[in-house]
Structure formats: C-alpha cells, structure tokens
Design an enzyme around this catalytic site. Structure first.
Site, PDB file in Angstrom:
ATOM      1  N   GLU A 102       0.850  -1.192   0.000  1.00 27.52           N
ATOM      2  CA  GLU A 102       0.000   0.000   0.000  1.00 27.52           C
ATOM      3  C   GLU A 102       0.888   1.246   0.000  1.00 27.52           C
ATOM      4  O   GLU A 102       1.973   1.251   0.567  1.00 27.52           O
ATOM      5  CB  GLU A 102      -0.966  -0.019   1.188  1.00 27.52           C
ATOM      6  CG  GLU A 102      -0.343  -0.262   2.552  1.00 27.52           C
ATOM      7  CD  GLU A 102       0.271   0.979   3.167  1.00 27.52           C
ATOM      8  OE1 GLU A 102      -0.119   2.089   2.769  1.00 27.52           O
ATOM      9  OE2 GLU A 102       1.141   0.828   4.037  1.00 27.52           O
ATOM     10  N   LYS A 138       8.340  -0.794  -2.016  1.00 26.87           N
ATOM     11  CA  LYS A 138       7.613  -0.172  -0.903  1.00 26.87           C
ATOM     12  C   LYS A 138       8.579   0.416   0.117  1.00 26.87           C
ATOM     13  O   LYS A 138       8.437   1.565   0.550  1.00 26.87           O
ATOM     14  CB  LYS A 138       6.700  -1.224  -0.251  1.00 26.87           C
ATOM     15  CG  LYS A 138       6.078  -0.802   1.058  1.00 26.87           C
ATOM     16  CD  LYS A 138       5.169   0.401   0.902  1.00 26.87           C
ATOM     17  CE  LYS A 138       4.554   0.764   2.250  1.00 26.87           C
ATOM     18  NZ  LYS A 138       3.770   1.973   2.192  1.00 26.87           N
ATOM     19  N   CYS A 181       5.136   3.788   9.186  1.00 26.43           N
ATOM     20  CA  CYS A 181       5.945   3.210   8.100  1.00 26.43           C
ATOM     21  C   CYS A 181       7.362   3.735   7.976  1.00 26.43           C
ATOM     22  O   CYS A 181       8.287   2.952   7.786  1.00 26.43           O
ATOM     23  CB  CYS A 181       5.237   3.414   6.759  1.00 26.43           C
ATOM     24  SG  CYS A 181       3.824   2.337   6.570  1.00 26.43           S
TER      25      CYS A 181
END
Length: 465
Positions: free
Chosen positions: A163, A222, A278
């Site tokens: 994501e 990512k 993150c």
C-alpha cells in the site's frame, strides 16, 4: 482468469479497513469480509454510530456507511472468511522486532506467519494470497514455503501488493492512486493471479496505473519509496537547524528548491520530525537487509535518516527547556496535538511522544489536547516507552478536552500536530490567560510569526531564528 465473488482481508487496521472499504464500494458484486481476532476492534467497525469507527480518516465513514452489511462485512470468524474467499489479503501488523536477532531493526513476522499457517490449515481450494502489510524482501517466499508444506494439497499463488497510503488522505489515495503495484511469479499461474488482482483495481483505475513486477521488486519498492520520502523530511529538517543559526528562513529555502523541477516541492516542510507507522520501520528494515548482505555503507547511509529525525525531536525539546530558563520542573506546558499528523488518530512514532517524554523527564506538568486522539491512547503511548511508571505518567500528564481551558496559567504551548483548527484559535485570549512571558513553540510552522509577536508571545517557529 477466474471470476472473483469473495475477498477476505485478515487484519482490520489502518490498511485493511480503508482498503477493503474502498474495494467493496467500487466492486458491488464482490463480497468483502474484513476479519480480526480483536473483538473490540471489530465491534467498533460495526458500531451503529459511524463516528466510533476505530480509525479516523476523512471520507471513510461515508464509504463504510454505504457498503457495510451490503457487500462489506467485519467479523471475528476468520476461518469462515478464509474458506469462502478466492483472494485473501494479509494485512496484519509487522512491528520492528524488540527481541533476538535483528532487534530494533528487522521486521517481526510472527503475525504474518501465524496467518499463513491458519490459511494453510483452513483452505480446501486454490487461493490467491496477497501480502498487503509492509514486509521485508523475500517474505513472499517464506509465506509460500509455509503454505506449500502445510496445506491440504491446495495451490496457492502469493502476490505482493504494497500500500502507498498517506494517512489523512488514505481514501483519496485509494480512489485516485498514482500507481498500484502487483508483484508475483513470472509463471503462467503467477501471471494469471496478477491479472486477476489487476482486474479488481481496474473496476475504478485505468489499466496503465497498475504495474506488474516480480515479487522482490514489489516488496523492495515499498521500502525504498518510504525511505526516499523520509530522507527528504530529514534533509530539510537538518537545514532548518542551520537556518536558526544563520537568520535564513526554512520556508523560503523550501520554496526556492521546490521550484526546481528535478526536486519538486513535496515533503519539504520542516517540522518537529516525521512519525507514522511506516517511515521509521521501513528504513530500519532496509538498514537490516543491507547489513545482513554485508553492505555496511548502504546501511549507514539510510540509518542516518533516522538519526537526523531523532535529532530534530530532541533539539525541539531542548529548545523548550533552555527557553524556559533551563528549569521546567512544575511548569505547565500545553501540547497541542498528539497524532503524528493532522486528519488521523494514528499516533505511532509521533514526535509528540518523544517531546513529551523529554519534558516529563524534567518534571514538567504536561497538558495534552488533540481533537481525535483518546486519553487511553496517549497514556498507552507513554507507558510503552517504559521511562517511568504508568502512575507517574498519569500524575505528570493530563489529557484535556478543551484547548482554551488547557492554557490557563500555562507557561508555554508547543504545537506538535498541524491540525487546521489550531490556526483559528483566539490567540489573544490565550495570551491573556497564560503566565508571562508566554511562550509558543511552533513545531509545525502553523502560525504567523508577526501576528504572534504583536500579541506579545515569545514565539519560536522551527527553521527561523
């Protein structure tokens, strides 16, 4: 390509909940079930009052309100959802390890492994299993190994679909994604699985925005995307420290370099530091991977991004202490904001936690106001640090629901989240009820320096002398 009628997502957190809500709203013919073993969290997702959803994200409650119990379901019946689904998303927490090999850097994959073992135990027919959590490179192969060696002779295709959501704009990011990344094996069945997942996103996104890669490129992309963004924040923050010593203005510098088309203007806002689930976790993961392959210089380079971020937070706290005459014991300091950024109730790695902890070490009396973060969450964040007992935390820090009331007889206010409402407060009245000299430490560059100076505040704006 098989027709998809059932999707399940294991994990009802910041990624699983919003992502599945958008998929359900855009694919009305597909039943989407979000499962979690946390009964309290599932109850919150099913609450009749949509203001009580466990996650605050602009636009989320409207989407959940329309799709819930139509083709969007939240449940604790994990095995039933796995059995029904043709596509299973794994969206569980992957915290940084706090023990053993890789402690403090490597991702802890125990929840992912438990998911994989559960899927293997329950599945009776072929499944596409999608990594949605942020995972270190080569996790897909670990999941595949578990599924193939413990399953009931079922064929599993493992895809990586990271994501790229920014909290506070997650729904918009899902509806108008820059890109969707799908990594999978370059075999006929792997390609079919990639095309099948692509077809879900093609319900609302143009095909050219859906990029297919091999699994490892997808997983590493990512980590690298977040590392590059965090690097920009740390870079501008180190320059903000230099600005304060040289009479330069960080806003003017950000604007000047942001006009350079090679650089661009995004992620160049100086602040008290980056937070969120993150950036730090993914960079530490990247550092650990580089070290494990003997790439010491690569690891040192990326680790410096974290070091610079920690420096910005400690520098801000030290500036508060030194401005208040190097003694803040018993002084009342109000923190405006606890979330790591505006328009979210997520507090993971929030700079506010580190700043509060440093001020509490000096026995300051802290009052916290945040429009979306609960008192329970604030105390849990402090208790997790283990710096002092939970009783001491509750004695020294108070959570307040009235931002004006909080400032009565306060020595200082520190702005730690860029909530828009802070700009519109009656700062004249706030100044009148504070002890003098009244200090405001603006860690988000939110307010107008000239106006605050004219009201009589001792006003500090990060990145300006």
């Amino acid at each position: 390509m098989k027709k998809i009628t059932h999707i399940c997502c294991i994990g009802a957190g910041y990624v699983g909940g919003p992502t599945m809500s958008v998929i359900a709203s855009q694919c009305p013919n597909i039943k989407v079930t979000v499962v979690d073993i946390n009964q309290q969290r599932i109850d919150s997702w099913n609450d009749d009052n949509l203001d009580n959803l466990p996650i605050f994200e602009p636009g989320l409650k409207e989407i959940v309100g329309k799709a819930r119990n139509m083709n969007l379901f939240f449940s604790t019946e994990v095995d039933k959802a796995i059995d029904e689904a043709q596509i299973i998303f794994i969206s569980v927490n992957t915290p940084t390890k706090t023990y053993g090999k890789g402690k403090g850097q490597a991702a802890d994959l125990k929840f992912v492994e438990l998911c994989a073992r559960n899927i293997a135990k329950v599945a009776k027919d072929d499944k596409i299993v999608v990594e949605k959590s942020t995972l270190p490179v080569r996790t897909a192969s670990a999941i595949k190994s578990i599924l193939q060696h413990t399953g009931n002779k079922v064929n599993f295709e493992i895809l990586s679909n990271p994501e790229f959501l920014a909290e506070g704009t997650a729904i918009e990011d899902l509806l108008n994604a820059d890109r969707v990344l799908i990594g999978g094996d370059d075999t006929p069945s792997g390609q079919e699985a990639k095309d099948t997942l692509s077809s879900i996103y093609e319900h609302w996104l143009p095909k050219e925005r859906i990029l297919q890669t091999n699994v490892w490129s997808s997983e590493l992309s990512k980590l690298v995307a977040n590392a590059f963004l965090a690097q920009r924040v740390s870079s501008i923050n180190t320059i903000s420290a230099l600005c304060e010593k040289t009479d330069a203005n960080i806003q003017e510098i950000s604007r000047a370099i942001g006009y350079d088309s090679r650089i661009g203007s995004k992620f160049l806002n100086a602040s008290v530091g980056f937070g969120g689930s993150c950036f730090q976790k993914d960079i530490l993961n990247l550092v650990y991977i580089a070290r494990s392959y003997g790439l010491t210089e690569v690891a040192d380079y990326w680790e410096q991004v974290i070091i610079a971020n920690d420096y910005q937070k400690s520098r801000f706290a030290e500036h508060i202490i030194s401005s208040l005459y190097n003694t803040i014991s018993g002084k009342k300091i109000v923190l405006y904001g606890w979330a790591f950024k505006k328009d979210t109730n997520d507090t993971r790695e929030s700079p506010a936690i580190a700043v509060a902890d440093a001020l509490l070490d000096e026995n300051a009396e802290i009052i916290v106001y945040d429009p979306k973060v609960t008192a329970d969450r604030i105390y849990a964040d402090l208790d997790y640090l283990g710096t002092r007992s939970s009783e001491e935390n509750r004695k020294l820090l108070t959570v307040c629901n009235d931002p004006m009331d909080a400032t009565k007889e306060a020595h200082a206010i520190a702005i730690l989240t860029e909530w828009d409402e802070f700009k519109n407060y009656d700062w004249k009245s706030i100044h009148e009820q504070m002890l003098k000299p009244a200090f405001v430490f603006d860690g988000r560059r939110l307010l107008d320096k000239e106006k605050m100076d004219s009201l009589g505040f001792n006003y500090y704006k990060i990145g300006q002398s």
